[in-house]
Design a protein around this motif. Structure first.
Motif: not given
Length: 83
Positions: A16-19, A21-30, A39-42
Motif C-alpha cells: 500500500h505505500f506506493n499508492g 505516497w502517490a496520493l498524499h506525498a504533497q501533504r508532507f513538507p518538501v 526510510t519506508v523503502i529501507k
C-alpha cells in the motif's frame, strides 16, 4: 495472533505505500519527502538480501556443509523489527 517474524507490517507497506505516497506525498513538507520515502523503502527491504548478508559455513563438518545466510537489517527506528 501471528507467528513471530510473519512480517504483517512489512507486507502492508509493500502492498500500500506506493499508492498512499502517490496520493498524499504533497501533504508532507518538501524537505522531508525524500527521507520519508527512503526510510519506508529501507523498512520494506529490511532482513532481505537486498541490504546485504553474511554467509556462514562450517568447513570442519563432514560431508557437504550447507551455508547459512544471515541478512542485514536496516537499523531504522521506523522499522518494526529494528526500532
Amino acid at each position: 495472533m501471528g507467528k513471530k517474524g510473519s512480517g504483517v507490517i512489512k507486507q502492508i507497506l509493500k502492498e500500500h505505500f506506493n499508492g498512499f505516497w502517490a496520493l498524499h506525498a504533497q501533504r508532507f513538507p518538501v524537505d522531508y519527502r525524500d527521507d520519508i520515502e527512503e526510510t519506508v523503502i529501507k523498512t520494506i527491504r529490511c532482513g532481505t538480501k537486498d541490504l546485504g548478508y553474511a554467509r556462514y559455513e562450517c568447513l570442519g563438518c563432514e560431508g557437504e556443509p550447507s551455508p547459512k545466510f544471515v541478512c542485514f537489517t536496516c537499523k531504522s527506528r521506523f522499522c518494526h523489527g529494528c526500532g
